[in-house]
Design a protein around this motif. Structure first.
Motif, PDB file in Angstrom:
ATOM      1  N   LYS A  50      35.379  41.239  39.737  1.00 28.56           N
ATOM      2  CA  LYS A  50      34.565  42.185  40.510  1.00 28.56           C
ATOM      3  C   LYS A  50      34.440  41.725  41.966  1.00 28.56           C
ATOM      4  O   LYS A  50      34.568  42.528  42.892  1.00 28.56           O
ATOM      5  CB  LYS A  50      33.169  42.317  39.902  1.00 28.56           C
ATOM      6  N   LEU A  51      34.164  40.431  42.138  1.00 26.34           N
ATOM      7  CA  LEU A  51      33.966  39.910  43.497  1.00 26.34           C
ATOM      8  C   LEU A  51      35.215  40.017  44.357  1.00 26.34           C
ATOM      9  O   LEU A  51      35.124  40.272  45.555  1.00 26.34           O
ATOM     10  CB  LEU A  51      33.520  38.439  43.446  1.00 26.34           C
ATOM     11  N   ILE A  52      36.356  39.812  43.752  1.00 29.38           N
ATOM     12  CA  ILE A  52      37.602  39.830  44.528  1.00 29.38           C
ATOM     13  C   ILE A  52      37.869  41.210  45.128  1.00 29.38           C
ATOM     14  O   ILE A  52      38.575  41.344  46.127  1.00 29.38           O
ATOM     15  CB  ILE A  52      38.792  39.332  43.677  1.00 29.38           C
ATOM     16  N   ILE A  91      35.034  33.898  29.990  1.00 32.21           N
ATOM     17  CA  ILE A  91      35.210  35.346  30.114  1.00 32.21           C
ATOM     18  C   ILE A  91      34.212  35.923  31.116  1.00 32.21           C
ATOM     19  O   ILE A  91      34.571  36.762  31.953  1.00 32.21           O
ATOM     20  CB  ILE A  91      35.084  36.034  28.736  1.00 32.21           C
ATOM     21  N   GLN A  92      32.968  35.468  31.066  1.00 36.34           N
ATOM     22  CA  GLN A  92      31.948  35.954  31.994  1.00 36.34           C
ATOM     23  C   GLN A  92      32.301  35.604  33.436  1.00 36.34           C
ATOM     24  O   GLN A  92      32.176  36.439  34.338  1.00 36.34           O
ATOM     25  CB  GLN A  92      30.574  35.373  31.629  1.00 36.34           C
ATOM     26  N   ILE A  93      32.755  34.369  33.652  1.00 40.51           N
ATOM     27  CA  ILE A  93      33.138  33.946  35.003  1.00 40.51           C
ATOM     28  C   ILE A  93      34.327  34.773  35.488  1.00 40.51           C
ATOM     29  O   ILE A  93      34.361  35.233  36.631  1.00 40.51           O
ATOM     30  CB  ILE A  93      33.464  32.441  35.041  1.00 40.51           C
ATOM     31  N   TYR A  94      35.295  34.990  34.610  1.00 38.47           N
ATOM     32  CA  TYR A  94      36.476  35.768  34.974  1.00 38.47           C
ATOM     33  C   TYR A  94      36.101  37.204  35.353  1.00 38.47           C
ATOM     34  O   TYR A  94      36.597  37.743  36.348  1.00 38.47           O
ATOM     35  CB  TYR A  94      37.498  35.779  33.828  1.00 38.47           C
ATOM     36  N   GLU A  95      35.239  37.828  34.564  1.00 39.34           N
ATOM     37  CA  GLU A  95      34.835  39.206  34.857  1.00 39.34           C
ATOM     38  C   GLU A  95      34.105  39.299  36.185  1.00 39.34           C
ATOM     39  O   GLU A  95      34.313  40.235  36.965  1.00 39.34           O
ATOM     40  CB  GLU A  95      33.973  39.758  33.721  1.00 39.34           C
ATOM     41  N   THR A  96      33.249  38.329  36.481  1.00 43.03           N
ATOM     42  CA  THR A  96      32.542  38.307  37.764  1.00 43.03           C
ATOM     43  C   THR A  96      33.527  38.083  38.908  1.00 43.03           C
ATOM     44  O   THR A  96      33.459  38.749  39.951  1.00 43.03           O
ATOM     45  CB  THR A  96      31.462  37.212  37.762  1.00 43.03           C
ATOM     46  N   ARG A 112      40.770  27.927  36.548  1.00 44.32           N
ATOM     47  CA  ARG A 112      42.027  27.184  36.399  1.00 44.32           C
ATOM     48  C   ARG A 112      41.824  25.910  35.578  1.00 44.32           C
ATOM     49  O   ARG A 112      42.707  25.507  34.828  1.00 44.32           O
ATOM     50  CB  ARG A 112      42.622  26.826  37.754  1.00 44.32           C
ATOM     51  N   ALA A 113      40.677  25.279  35.710  1.00 44.90           N
ATOM     52  CA  ALA A 113      40.402  24.053  34.948  1.00 44.90           C
ATOM     53  C   ALA A 113      40.039  24.365  33.498  1.00 44.90           C
ATOM     54  O   ALA A 113      40.433  23.645  32.578  1.00 44.90           O
ATOM     55  CB  ALA A 113      39.277  23.270  35.618  1.00 44.90           C
ATOM     56  N   LEU A 114      39.290  25.430  33.284  1.00 45.26           N
ATOM     57  CA  LEU A 114      38.847  25.767  31.930  1.00 45.26           C
ATOM     58  C   LEU A 114      39.967  26.301  31.040  1.00 45.26           C
ATOM     59  O   LEU A 114      39.952  26.060  29.828  1.00 45.26           O
ATOM     60  CB  LEU A 114      37.717  26.800  31.977  1.00 45.26           C
ATOM     61  N   ASN A 115      40.911  27.011  31.606  1.00 45.30           N
ATOM     62  CA  ASN A 115      41.955  27.629  30.794  1.00 45.30           C
ATOM     63  C   ASN A 115      42.716  26.606  29.939  1.00 45.30           C
ATOM     64  O   ASN A 115      42.773  26.744  28.717  1.00 45.30           O
ATOM     65  CB  ASN A 115      42.894  28.445  31.675  1.00 45.30           C
ATOM     66  N   PRO A 116      43.307  25.556  30.517  1.00 44.39           N
ATOM     67  CA  PRO A 116      44.003  24.577  29.671  1.00 44.39           C
ATOM     68  C   PRO A 116      43.042  23.772  28.785  1.00 44.39           C
ATOM     69  O   PRO A 116      43.405  23.357  27.685  1.00 44.39           O
ATOM     70  CB  PRO A 116      44.737  23.675  30.661  1.00 44.39           C
ATOM     71  N   PRO A 142      34.752  43.937  49.737  1.00 48.42           N
ATOM     72  CA  PRO A 142      35.241  43.663  51.092  1.00 48.42           C
ATOM     73  C   PRO A 142      34.501  42.508  51.770  1.00 48.42           C
ATOM     74  O   PRO A 142      35.057  41.851  52.646  1.00 48.42           O
ATOM     75  CB  PRO A 142      35.003  44.980  51.835  1.00 48.42           C
ATOM     76  N   ASP A 143      33.267  42.241  51.336  1.00 50.24           N
ATOM     77  CA  ASP A 143      32.493  41.170  51.962  1.00 50.24           C
ATOM     78  C   ASP A 143      32.383  39.937  51.063  1.00 50.24           C
ATOM     79  O   ASP A 143      31.455  39.143  51.178  1.00 50.24           O
ATOM     80  CB  ASP A 143      31.097  41.674  52.332  1.00 50.24           C
ATOM     81  N   ALA A 144      33.351  39.749  50.170  1.00 48.62           N
ATOM     82  CA  ALA A 144      33.315  38.627  49.231  1.00 48.62           C
ATOM     83  C   ALA A 144      33.346  37.293  49.974  1.00 48.62           C
ATOM     84  O   ALA A 144      34.054  37.136  50.968  1.00 48.62           O
ATOM     85  CB  ALA A 144      34.481  38.706  48.266  1.00 48.62           C
ATOM     86  N   ASP A 145      32.577  36.362  49.481  1.00 52.20           N
ATOM     87  CA  ASP A 145      32.512  35.021  50.053  1.00 52.20           C
ATOM     88  C   ASP A 145      33.708  34.219  49.546  1.00 52.20           C
ATOM     89  O   ASP A 145      33.832  33.948  48.346  1.00 52.20           O
ATOM     90  CB  ASP A 145      31.196  34.362  49.627  1.00 52.20           C
ATOM     91  N   GLU A 146      34.593  33.836  50.444  1.00 49.70           N
ATOM     92  CA  GLU A 146      35.816  33.112  50.077  1.00 49.70           C
ATOM     93  C   GLU A 146      35.514  31.780  49.385  1.00 49.70           C
ATOM     94  O   GLU A 146      36.235  31.379  48.475  1.00 49.70           O
ATOM     95  CB  GLU A 146      36.688  32.878  51.317  1.00 49.70           C
ATOM     96  N   GLU A 147      34.464  31.121  49.830  1.00 49.80           N
ATOM     97  CA  GLU A 147      34.111  29.825  49.226  1.00 49.80           C
ATOM     98  C   GLU A 147      33.744  30.009  47.748  1.00 49.80           C
ATOM     99  O   GLU A 147      34.191  29.249  46.889  1.00 49.80           O
ATOM    100  CB  GLU A 147      32.945  29.188  49.981  1.00 49.80           C
ATOM    101  N   ILE A 148      32.952  31.031  47.445  1.00 50.89           N
ATOM    102  CA  ILE A 148      32.564  31.309  46.063  1.00 50.89           C
ATOM    103  C   ILE A 148      33.789  31.684  45.236  1.00 50.89           C
ATOM    104  O   ILE A 148      33.962  31.218  44.106  1.00 50.89           O
ATOM    105  CB  ILE A 148      31.498  32.431  45.994  1.00 50.89           C
ATOM    106  N   LEU A 149      34.660  32.519  45.799  1.00 52.39           N
ATOM    107  CA  LEU A 149      35.876  32.907  45.090  1.00 52.39           C
ATOM    108  C   LEU A 149      36.747  31.690  44.777  1.00 52.39           C
ATOM    109  O   LEU A 149      37.295  31.575  43.677  1.00 52.39           O
ATOM    110  CB  LEU A 149      36.671  33.935  45.893  1.00 52.39           C
TER     111      LEU A 149
END
Length: 101
Positions: free
Chosen positions: A27-29, A19-24, A47-51, A32-39
């Motif tokens: 926000k990051l998405i 949940i914490q990762i998702y909320e962050t 995607r790995a944690l959900n299943p 306008p200057d979001a780092d694509e690599e981090i996203l």
């Protein structure tokens, strides 16, 4: 300690981390200057944690799915009586108010 005991004790911690990762990520998405690599990394983790969380939850013992830790909690709550008050509004609508014991 076996895997089910670990699942039972740590599921909420892993779910909270998700949940914490998702909320962050959310926000990051929007930045306008979001780092694509981090996203991309955060998205891959989500995607790995959900299943994985779904599988862990399915293998947990039934007792841990109840708030107080006992499987009798559900049975006890279903035995409680429920009284309903019926209130009629000026325009003819009905409002039901439950009184739970």
């Amino acid at each position: 300690m076996n895997k089910v005991e670990v699942y039972n004790s740590d599921y909420t911690k892993v779910n909270h981390a998700y949940i914490q990762i998702y909320e962050t990520y959310e926000k990051l998405i929007q930045c306008p200057d979001a780092d694509e690599e981090i996203l991309c990394v955060m998205e891959a983790v989500l995607r790995a944690l959900n299943p994985a969380l779904d599988k862990i939850k399915s293998e947990m013992t039934v007792q841990t799915r109840y708030k107080d830790g006992s499987s009798d909690a559900k049975e006890d709550s279903s035995k409680k009586s429920v009284k309903v008050e019926k209130e009629t509004t000026a325009n003819g609508g009905v409002i039901l108010k439950g009184k739970f014991n």
